[in-house]
Design a protein around this motif. Structure first.
Motif, PDB file in Angstrom:
ATOM      1  N   ASP A 340      -4.348   6.196  -4.585  1.00 14.29           N
ATOM      2  CA  ASP A 340      -3.326   5.274  -3.946  1.00 14.29           C
ATOM      3  C   ASP A 340      -3.808   5.020  -2.548  1.00 14.29           C
ATOM      4  N   GLU A 341      -4.187   6.045  -1.741  1.00 15.02           N
ATOM      5  CA  GLU A 341      -4.561   5.993  -0.404  1.00 15.02           C
ATOM      6  C   GLU A 341      -5.748   5.174  -0.416  1.00 15.02           C
ATOM      7  N   VAL A 342      -6.804   5.247  -1.160  1.00 13.35           N
ATOM      8  CA  VAL A 342      -7.965   4.163  -1.049  1.00 13.35           C
ATOM      9  C   VAL A 342      -7.597   2.889  -1.240  1.00 13.35           C
ATOM     10  N   HIS A 343      -6.928   2.761  -2.281  1.00 11.92           N
ATOM     11  CA  HIS A 343      -6.254   1.234  -2.586  1.00 11.92           C
ATOM     12  C   HIS A 343      -5.543   0.725  -1.470  1.00 11.92           C
ATOM     13  N   GLN A 344      -4.658   1.485  -0.851  1.00 10.29           N
ATOM     14  CA  GLN A 344      -4.079   1.262   0.462  1.00 10.29           C
ATOM     15  C   GLN A 344      -4.853   0.730   1.445  1.00 10.29           C
ATOM     16  N   LEU A 345      -5.743   1.901   1.747  1.00 10.50           N
ATOM     17  CA  LEU A 345      -6.703   1.346   3.002  1.00 10.50           C
ATOM     18  C   LEU A 345      -7.597   0.478   2.659  1.00 10.50           C
ATOM     19  N   GLU A 346      -8.048   0.266   1.585  1.00 12.20           N
ATOM     20  CA  GLU A 346      -8.852  -1.185   1.305  1.00 12.20           C
ATOM     21  C   GLU A 346      -8.273  -2.257   1.569  1.00 12.20           C
ATOM     22  N   GLY A 347      -6.634  -2.406   1.069  1.00  6.57           N
ATOM     23  CA  GLY A 347      -5.979  -3.580   1.318  1.00  6.57           C
ATOM     24  C   GLY A 347      -5.727  -3.658   2.775  1.00  6.57           C
ATOM     25  N   THR A 348      -5.533  -2.772   3.383  1.00  3.87           N
ATOM     26  CA  THR A 348      -5.208  -2.757   4.952  1.00  3.87           C
ATOM     27  C   THR A 348      -6.596  -3.309   5.703  1.00  3.87           C
ATOM     28  N   ILE A 349      -7.537  -2.653   5.290  1.00  3.47           N
ATOM     29  CA  ILE A 349      -8.786  -3.176   5.871  1.00  3.47           C
ATOM     30  C   ILE A 349      -9.048  -4.682   5.556  1.00  3.47           C
ATOM     31  N   ARG A 350      -8.906  -5.221   4.394  1.00  4.11           N
ATOM     32  CA  ARG A 350      -8.862  -6.558   4.121  1.00  4.11           C
ATOM     33  C   ARG A 350      -7.837  -7.520   5.125  1.00  4.11           C
ATOM     34  N   ALA A 351      -6.857  -6.806   5.064  1.00  2.00           N
ATOM     35  CA  ALA A 351      -5.860  -7.443   6.056  1.00  2.00           C
ATOM     36  C   ALA A 351      -6.276  -7.673   7.318  1.00  2.00           C
TER      37      ALA A 351
END
Length: 430
Positions: A340-351
């Motif tokens: 979940d953290e990876v997915h969250q970080l990847e979304g945050t980085i994209r944003a």
């Protein structure tokens, strides 16, 4: 014996002799009667012709005196006409000179208007606008051209009228000179008498000289010359009044147009100053916004770097935990949390990357807008300088040339502030 001698020739009878004596006596009586009649007629003729001569001489003396009086009256009339026409020529010449001076005076406002139009051609980009100032300047040029045409027409008419007045004066002068000569001749004739030393018989004195005119023609000629002079004086008076009125009207029209043009120019300068101040305010706000945006972009980049490192940590943890042995390789809460953290970080980085790109785009737009603002500020500053130069140049229209001192720093005088280094850079950029 002696012979009787007989005288040869005709012999008359006694009755013939008596008849002859009677005829001689009768003829003598008749001749004396005829002589007496002739003497009586001669005496009567002498008395009659003597009286007739005296009366004729008296009548002609009276006619000469009346003629002298008539010619003298016309001479005095022509004297007055000559004085009037000389005064009118002088007055018209002065008005013509005034019109020429007024015409010459129109060159300065025309030069100033053309100078203003030429100066304003140096405006740049969006400031090259057909504003009320340009319209008033073009109108001013038209008003000046119209005034010059009207004044030139009045000057030409005055010149023509002066020629007509001179022609009428020449006619009056010739008529006056002829009447003066006629007066001298008639006065000399009036002074002649039987005792005058310079009288004599002349050859055919009763002839009609060539070029003789009737009394009516003489009267009409003098009257015509007088009426012609009076008509030209009247026409000249009307022309003088029209010329003076034209000078006043053209001056008033030009002054009204000058006031209108300078009002539009001052209003335009105020509009430019407001636009310049607005651009400076926008420039200051844009610079502040650029500074804040650059700070936000630095924060976004820093956040992106931190999020990337966090993602590396999460990736490393997940990858490292794949090396757990056998049954220990289970999908526990840590596995789910790291995923979940990876997915969250990847979304945050994209944003963050999207927002960083948006921020860069916004920053680029701000810089473009800043450049546009600074460029337009340069245009406005240039237009202000030009319009203030126009305003300064127009001072020549109300300030005497010998007292006119042009303003040098017209922009500073209008803006009432010093140029900043940023502003100098903007002017160089413009």
């Amino acid at each position: 014996m002696a012979m009787l001698s007989v005288k040869p020739g005709q012999r008359f009878t006694l009755p013939n002799w008596h008849t002859n004596s009677h005829l001689i006596s009768a003829d003598a009586e008749r001749q004396r009667s005829a002589s007496h009649q002739v003497r009586q007629e001669a005496r009567a003729l002498y008395n009659e012709t003597n009286n007739q001569t005296k009366w004729d001489e008296h009548d002609n003396h009276t006619r000469l005196a009346e003629r002298i009086s008539s010619v003298n009256r016309w001479k005095e009339t022509l004297d007055k006409c000559l004085a009037d026409i000389d005064a009118e020529i002088d007055a018209l010449a002065k008005v013509k000179e005034a019109a020429e001076r007024a015409l010459q005076a129109k060159n300065l406002p025309l030069d100033v208007s053309i100078e203003c139009l030429t100066l304003r051609e140096s405006r740049r980009a969006i400031d090259v606008v057909r504003d009320p100032v340009e319209e008033e300047l073009h109108k001013e040029v038209k008003v000046i051209d119209k005034a010059k045409r009207e004044l030139q027409q009045r000057v030409d008419e005055a010149f023509e009228q002066l020629c007509l007045l001179q022609e009428a004066r020449q006619q009056l002068s010739c008529d006056h000179r002829r009447k003066t000569e006629a007066l001298e001749i008639d006065r000399m004739c009036l002074s002649l008498n039987v005792n005058s030393p310079n009288i004599s018989f002349k050859v055919n004195p009763t002839r009609v000289p060539d070029g003789s005119t009737a009394l009516d023609e003489w009267e009409q000629n003098s009257q015509r010359n007088k009426e012609h002079a009076e008509a030209e004086i009247k026409a000249s008076t009307e022309l003088r009044e029209a010329t003076v009125l034209a000078i006043a009207q053209t001056n008033n029209e030009l002054e009204a147009q000058r006031v209108a043009t300078e009002f539009s120019l001052r209003k335009r300068i105020r509009d430019l100053e407001r636009a310049y101040d607005e651009l400076k305010w926008q420039e200051q706000n844009t610079l502040e916004e650029i500074a804040e945006m650059e700070e936000d972009i630095r924060r976004l980049e820093e956040g992106l770097r931190r999020k990337t490192k966090d993602l590396k940590v999460a990736h490393t943890r997940l990858e490292t935990r794949t090396y757990r042995p056998d049954m220990e390789l289970c999908r526990d809460q840590v596995q789910y949390g790291l995923t979940d953290e990876v997915h969250q970080l990847e979304g945050t980085i994209r944003a963050l990357r999207q927002k960083l790109a948006d921020s860069q785009d916004a920053l680029d737009a701000l810089f473009r807008q800043l450049h546009r603002i600074q460029t337009d500020t340069g245009y406005k500053a240039n237009s202000l300088v030009l319009d203030n130069k126009c305003m300064d140049s127009r001072r020549k229209l109300v300030v005497p040339a010998e007292k006119f001192v042009p303003e040098v720093d017209t922009f500073n005088r209008t803006a009432n502030r010093a140029l900043s280094p940023l502003k100098n850079g903007q002017l160089e950029l413009a």
